[in-house]
Design an enzyme around this catalytic site. Structure first.
Site, mmCIF file in Angstrom:
data_model
loop_
_atom_site.group_PDB
_atom_site.id
_atom_site.type_symbol
_atom_site.label_atom_id
_atom_site.label_comp_id
_atom_site.label_asym_id
_atom_site.label_seq_id
_atom_site.Cartn_x
_atom_site.Cartn_y
_atom_site.Cartn_z
ATOM 1 N N HIS A 117 48.451 48.485 43.372
ATOM 2 C CA HIS A 117 47.011 48.544 43.104
ATOM 3 C C HIS A 117 46.296 48.166 44.408
ATOM 4 O O HIS A 117 46.829 47.382 45.191
ATOM 5 C CB HIS A 117 46.716 47.509 42.005
ATOM 6 N N CYS A 144 43.051 53.065 41.058
ATOM 7 C CA CYS A 144 43.076 52.115 42.176
ATOM 8 C C CYS A 144 44.432 52.134 42.880
ATOM 9 O O CYS A 144 44.940 51.077 43.280
ATOM 10 C CB CYS A 144 42.733 50.695 41.723
HETATM 11 N N1 PLP Z 1 47.209 44.711 39.927
HETATM 12 C C1 PLP Z 1 47.530 45.597 38.977
HETATM 13 C C2 PLP Z 1 48.944 46.098 38.873
HETATM 14 C C3 PLP Z 1 46.555 46.034 38.078
HETATM 15 O O1 PLP Z 1 46.880 46.912 37.127
HETATM 16 C C4 PLP Z 1 45.232 45.539 38.191
HETATM 17 C C5 PLP Z 1 44.168 46.039 37.311
HETATM 18 O O2 PLP Z 1 44.248 47.112 36.770
HETATM 19 C C6 PLP Z 1 44.951 44.615 39.185
HETATM 20 C C7 PLP Z 1 45.963 44.226 40.029
HETATM 21 C C8 PLP Z 1 43.594 44.023 39.341
HETATM 22 O O3 PLP Z 1 43.283 43.244 38.236
HETATM 23 P P1 PLP Z 1 41.837 42.595 38.079
HETATM 24 O O4 PLP Z 1 40.848 43.726 38.255
HETATM 25 O O5 PLP Z 1 41.820 42.037 36.703
HETATM 26 O O6 PLP Z 1 41.676 41.560 39.127
#
Ligand code: PLP
Length: 418
Positions: free
Chosen positions: A135, A376
């Site tokens: 992400h 993302c």
């Molecule tokens: N990492 C992963 C694998 C995710 O799926 C997400 C959100 O979809 C995030 C990080 C970021 O999470 P947050 O937006 O809750 O900080």
């Protein structure tokens, strides 16, 4: 229900998703004239009544600022807030609750480690490894600290099925690799990463490991001591808790040695214009008024999750994914993106000649909520040469009927669009 569904239902240890669904009031509604089918759980999960009640009870009865008050409400709020921290520590099997830091979510947890640990430990020529299926929140914070320190950020290759190349990872390791930061489950593909091997290999080469648990935490129990990771992060809202609250677990000696991330109230011991000294863990990293209701709501979510048979819930989710994958193979022009052998709760796909967002819109018109786009994970989409995918992501409250509704809606949309 199709034969396969009936068959898998028998094998799912009798998990009663229909009953569990009733604990989530939002799921009981019509959207665009159809009963809602919510398949966007990787973006955020819905909240059971128990979580809604815990937050509302806190604001109705206990609301106060924490740690500083000299009155009963402040005592109650502080006790509940710190009990929530202990609940998280127990849930992750962390050695001590002072190793549980509240954050706004996964993103802030990674930024905290990148900025605080990275800013004080990385030097020119040092290497940070992330996977090609991270992400953005597990890429950009490292790039930002790399820019300041002269370190580099490199991607561990992922093959066309969405499987991390463990051999390539092993070959990349040398004494300049200081940090390996990878997700446990990919949000875009659902691939489950071999984190036991990753952690072992990284440690053998003296590198630390941060595990992004955003997509794993809702699906199976996590034990940070057994895992032997150095940092673990997740978001409350992906675990049936509220938005705005998250958790960073860290090894105590690392957290103790790291400088504060933000300055302000709560994180200090003494302040003077001659110099300031910092508070102990966990408060050193918790400047300002925290999300008290969020922490309490997250603890209620954990209580809820632990009240279920987690093995049966995971088996049910696995059966849903197998059923959906089988059905996807029957749809003309549909290509699955992410076909790793080890997968969890995510069906990502493209339909020939159709833009994912057009498909998403037509599914929504039929009451089926999915996510479309790059999720993302733009570097991963670039590797596949696609702008994005349609992603259906499952939770234990989804049913085989939800999967049938997805494919019926998809069929209709396909006839309109192709
Ligand atoms: N990492 C992963 C694998 C995710 O799926 C997400 C959100 O979809 C995030 C990080 C970021 O999470 P947050 O937006 O809750 O900080």
């Amino acid at each position: 229900m199709a034969d396969l569904a009936a068959e898998t239902a028998v094998h799912n240890h009798g998990f009663d998703a229909e009953r569990v669904k009733q604990d989530f009031p939002i799921l009981n509604q019509q959207v665009n004239g159809h009963p809602l089918v919510y398949l966007d759980n990787a973006a955020t999960t819905q909240k059971p009544q128990a979580v809604i009640d815990a937050i509302s009870h806190y604001y109705q009865h206990d609301n106060s600022n924490v740690h500083r008050g000299a009155h009963s409400l402040a005592d109650r709020a502080t006790a509940k807030f710190e009990q929530a921290r202990q609940r998280v520590a127990q849930f992750l099997n962390a050695p001590a609750s002072r190793q549980i830091l509240w954050t706004r979510g996964t993103t802030e947890g990674i930024n905290l480690v990148a900025s605080s640990w990275g800013g004080s430990n990385l030097n020119a020529g040092d290497r940070v490894l992330v996977s090609a299926m991270e992400h953005h929140s597990n890429i950009v914070p490292w790039q930002m600290v790399a820019e300041k320190t002269g370190a580099t950020v490199e991607a561990i290759p992922v093959d066309d099925t969405g499987t991390l190349d463990l051999q390539a990872f092993s070959d990349m390791l040398d004494e300049r690799v200081r940090m390996v930061s990878v997700n446990q489950v990919s949000n875009a593909l659902g691939s489950i990463n071999p984190i036991a091997d990753i952690i072992r290999l990284a440690h053998e080469h003296g590198a630390l490991v941060l595990i992004d648990g955003a997509q794993a935490i809702a699906h199976w129990p996590v034990d940070v001591q057994a895992m032997d990771c150095d940092f673990y992060v997740f978001s409350g809202h992906k675990l049936f808790g509220p938005t705005g609250i998250g958790v960073l677990y860290g090894r105590e000696e690392l957290l103790n040695a790291m400088p504060p991330y933000q300055g302000g109230g709560e994180m200090i011991e003494t302040v003077s214009f001659d110099g300031t000294t910092y508070n102990q863990l966990p408060y050193k990293f918790e400047a300002g008024t925290p999300d008290i209701a969020g922490a309490i709501g997250l603890a209620a979510a954990i209580d809820y999750v632990d009240s279920l048979d987690r093995a049966a819930a995971a088996a049910h989710e696995h059966a849903l994914l197998a059923y959906a994958t089988e059905k996807a193979h029957e749809v003309p022009g549909l290509k699955l993106i992410g076909t790793a052998t080890e997968k969890c709760a995510v069906l990502s796909f493209v339909l020939e000649g159709v833009h994912p967002s057009d498909l998403g819109m037509l599914l929504d018109q039929q009451g089926v909520a999915v996510r479309t786009g790059h999720h993302c994970a733009q570097p991963l989409m670039q590797q596949y040469g696609i702008p994005g995918t349609v992603r259906a992501s499952f939770s234990f409250y989804n049913t085989f009927e939800d999967v049938d509704r997805l494919f019926a809606a998809l069929d209709k949309a396909r006839q309109l669009l192709t």
